[in-house]
Write a protein that holds these residues in place. Structure first.
Motif, PDB file in Angstrom:
ATOM      1  N   ASN A 190       2.222  -5.776   0.729  1.00  0.00           N
ATOM      2  CA  ASN A 190       2.677  -5.135   1.959  1.00  0.00           C
ATOM      3  C   ASN A 190       2.317  -6.042   3.116  1.00  0.00           C
ATOM      4  N   TYR A 191       3.200  -6.134   4.088  1.00  0.00           N
ATOM      5  CA  TYR A 191       2.977  -6.997   5.239  1.00  0.00           C
ATOM      6  C   TYR A 191       3.190  -6.186   6.501  1.00  0.00           C
ATOM      7  N   TYR A 192       2.348  -6.424   7.482  1.00  0.00           N
ATOM      8  CA  TYR A 192       2.402  -5.668   8.716  1.00  0.00           C
ATOM      9  C   TYR A 192       2.355  -6.605   9.915  1.00  0.00           C
ATOM     10  N   ALA A 193       3.011  -6.181  10.979  1.00  0.00           N
ATOM     11  CA  ALA A 193       2.877  -6.892  12.242  1.00  0.00           C
ATOM     12  C   ALA A 193       1.450  -6.729  12.747  1.00  0.00           C
ATOM     13  N   ASP A 194       0.955  -7.728  13.446  1.00  0.00           N
ATOM     14  CA  ASP A 194      -0.413  -7.663  13.970  1.00  0.00           C
ATOM     15  C   ASP A 194      -0.616  -6.454  14.866  1.00  0.00           C
ATOM     16  N   SER A 195       0.429  -6.054  15.564  1.00  0.00           N
ATOM     17  CA  SER A 195       0.316  -4.956  16.525  1.00  0.00           C
ATOM     18  C   SER A 195       0.077  -3.608  15.849  1.00  0.00           C
ATOM     19  N   VAL A 196       0.376  -3.511  14.539  1.00  0.00           N
ATOM     20  CA  VAL A 196       0.219  -2.224  13.859  1.00  0.00           C
ATOM     21  C   VAL A 196      -0.782  -2.302  12.719  1.00  0.00           C
ATOM     22  N   LYS A 197      -1.262  -3.490  12.411  1.00  0.00           N
ATOM     23  CA  LYS A 197      -2.182  -3.675  11.297  1.00  0.00           C
ATOM     24  C   LYS A 197      -3.429  -2.811  11.500  1.00  0.00           C
ATOM     25  N   GLY A 198      -3.810  -2.103  10.456  1.00  0.00           N
ATOM     26  CA  GLY A 198      -4.950  -1.217  10.529  1.00  0.00           C
ATOM     27  C   GLY A 198      -4.618   0.176  11.000  1.00  0.00           C
ATOM     28  N   ARG A 199      -3.448   0.364  11.548  1.00  0.00           N
ATOM     29  CA  ARG A 199      -3.026   1.696  12.017  1.00  0.00           C
ATOM     30  C   ARG A 199      -1.872   2.258  11.196  1.00  0.00           C
ATOM     31  N   PHE A 200      -0.987   1.373  10.736  1.00  0.00           N
ATOM     32  CA  PHE A 200       0.183   1.806   9.971  1.00  0.00           C
ATOM     33  C   PHE A 200      -0.013   1.419   8.509  1.00  0.00           C
ATOM     34  N   THR A 201       0.435   2.292   7.628  1.00  0.00           N
ATOM     35  CA  THR A 201       0.320   2.030   6.190  1.00  0.00           C
ATOM     36  C   THR A 201       1.616   2.417   5.498  1.00  0.00           C
ATOM     37  N   GLY A 202       2.099   1.535   4.639  1.00  0.00           N
ATOM     38  CA  GLY A 202       3.320   1.803   3.902  1.00  0.00           C
ATOM     39  C   GLY A 202       3.027   2.273   2.490  1.00  0.00           C
ATOM     40  N   SER A 203       3.939   3.071   1.970  1.00  0.00           N
ATOM     41  CA  SER A 203       3.843   3.503   0.589  1.00  0.00           C
ATOM     42  C   SER A 203       5.245   3.789   0.080  1.00  0.00           C
ATOM     43  N   ARG A 204       5.355   4.045  -1.208  1.00  0.00           N
ATOM     44  CA  ARG A 204       6.683   4.286  -1.762  1.00  0.00           C
ATOM     45  C   ARG A 204       6.603   5.311  -2.885  1.00  0.00           C
ATOM     46  N   ASP A 205       7.709   5.946  -3.114  1.00  0.00           N
ATOM     47  CA  ASP A 205       7.865   6.890  -4.218  1.00  0.00           C
ATOM     48  C   ASP A 205       9.098   6.440  -4.983  1.00  0.00           C
ATOM     49  N   ASN A 206       8.902   5.737  -6.076  1.00  0.00           N
ATOM     50  CA  ASN A 206      10.037   5.184  -6.817  1.00  0.00           C
ATOM     51  C   ASN A 206      10.888   6.263  -7.471  1.00  0.00           C
ATOM     52  N   ILE A 207      10.296   7.406  -7.738  1.00  0.00           N
ATOM     53  CA  ILE A 207      11.086   8.483  -8.343  1.00  0.00           C
ATOM     54  C   ILE A 207      12.080   9.038  -7.334  1.00  0.00           C
ATOM     55  N   LYS A 208      11.636   9.146  -6.095  1.00  0.00           N
ATOM     56  CA  LYS A 208      12.498   9.671  -5.036  1.00  0.00           C
ATOM     57  C   LYS A 208      13.228   8.564  -4.283  1.00  0.00           C
ATOM     58  N   ASN A 209      13.020   7.314  -4.694  1.00  0.00           N
ATOM     59  CA  ASN A 209      13.668   6.186  -4.007  1.00  0.00           C
ATOM     60  C   ASN A 209      13.402   6.233  -2.502  1.00  0.00           C
ATOM     61  N   THR A 210      12.188   6.453  -2.158  1.00  0.00           N
ATOM     62  CA  THR A 210      11.821   6.637  -0.759  1.00  0.00           C
ATOM     63  C   THR A 210      10.609   5.780  -0.411  1.00  0.00           C
ATOM     64  N   VAL A 211      10.642   5.208   0.766  1.00  0.00           N
ATOM     65  CA  VAL A 211       9.467   4.531   1.300  1.00  0.00           C
ATOM     66  C   VAL A 211       8.984   5.278   2.524  1.00  0.00           C
ATOM     67  N   PHE A 212       7.712   5.160   2.783  1.00  0.00           N
ATOM     68  CA  PHE A 212       7.091   5.896   3.879  1.00  0.00           C
ATOM     69  C   PHE A 212       6.334   4.920   4.780  1.00  0.00           C
ATOM     70  N   LEU A 213       6.191   5.318   6.015  1.00  0.00           N
ATOM     71  CA  LEU A 213       5.362   4.578   6.957  1.00  0.00           C
ATOM     72  C   LEU A 213       4.455   5.583   7.638  1.00  0.00           C
ATOM     73  N   GLN A 214       3.199   5.570   7.245  1.00  0.00           N
ATOM     74  CA  GLN A 214       2.207   6.439   7.867  1.00  0.00           C
ATOM     75  C   GLN A 214       1.698   5.736   9.113  1.00  0.00           C
ATOM     76  N   MET A 215       1.865   6.378  10.263  1.00  0.00           N
ATOM     77  CA  MET A 215       1.478   5.783  11.532  1.00  0.00           C
ATOM     78  C   MET A 215       0.354   6.601  12.135  1.00  0.00           C
ATOM     79  N   ASN A 216      -0.804   5.994  12.261  1.00  0.00           N
ATOM     80  CA  ASN A 216      -1.975   6.644  12.821  1.00  0.00           C
ATOM     81  C   ASN A 216      -2.370   5.991  14.139  1.00  0.00           C
ATOM     82  N   SER A 217      -3.183   6.676  14.885  1.00  0.00           N
ATOM     83  CA  SER A 217      -3.688   6.145  16.168  1.00  0.00           C
ATOM     84  C   SER A 217      -2.546   5.607  17.017  1.00  0.00           C
TER      85      SER A 217
END
Length: 116
Positions: A56-83
């Protein structure tokens, strides 16, 4: 490949949101998926990318605050955005790079507004 984003909205600074991107194709057949954003009056910028073989790769501006994940069964990716910060306010776009030749497909975007 069709991509449909959801999860945007209005949130106060310091809050959290989770964006979703549903793909019409099996996500494990896509080389990588990513998130970009366009803030008012600014150019589109890279936010995060997720390679199915790993990494996973993140822009410096969001590193440590945003986290990506995926659900291959649902063919969906997520972006959890905190702070979240007011400067995170933008339209967020999901994108797919099917064959490692560039971002071929784009979603319609979902708006995120962070109030101070």
């Amino acid at each position: 490949v069709q991509l449909v984003e959801s999860g945007g909205g209005l949130v106060q600074a310091g809050g959290s949101l989770t964006l979703s991107c549903a793909a019409s194709e099996r996500t494990f057949s896509i080389y990588r998926m990513g998130w970009f954003r366009r803030a008012p009056g600014k150019e589109r910028e890279f936010v995060a990318a997720f390679i199915w073989s790993g990494g996973n790769y993140y822009a410096d501006s969001v590193k440590g605050r945003f986290t990506g994940s995926r659900d291959n069964i649902k063919n969906t990716v997520f972006l959890q955005m905190n702070s979240l910060k007011p400067e995170d306010t933008a339209v967020y776009y999901c994108a797919a790079d099917v064959t490692n030749r560039g971002w071929d497909y784009w979603g319609q975007g979902t708006r995120v507004t962070v109030s101070s």
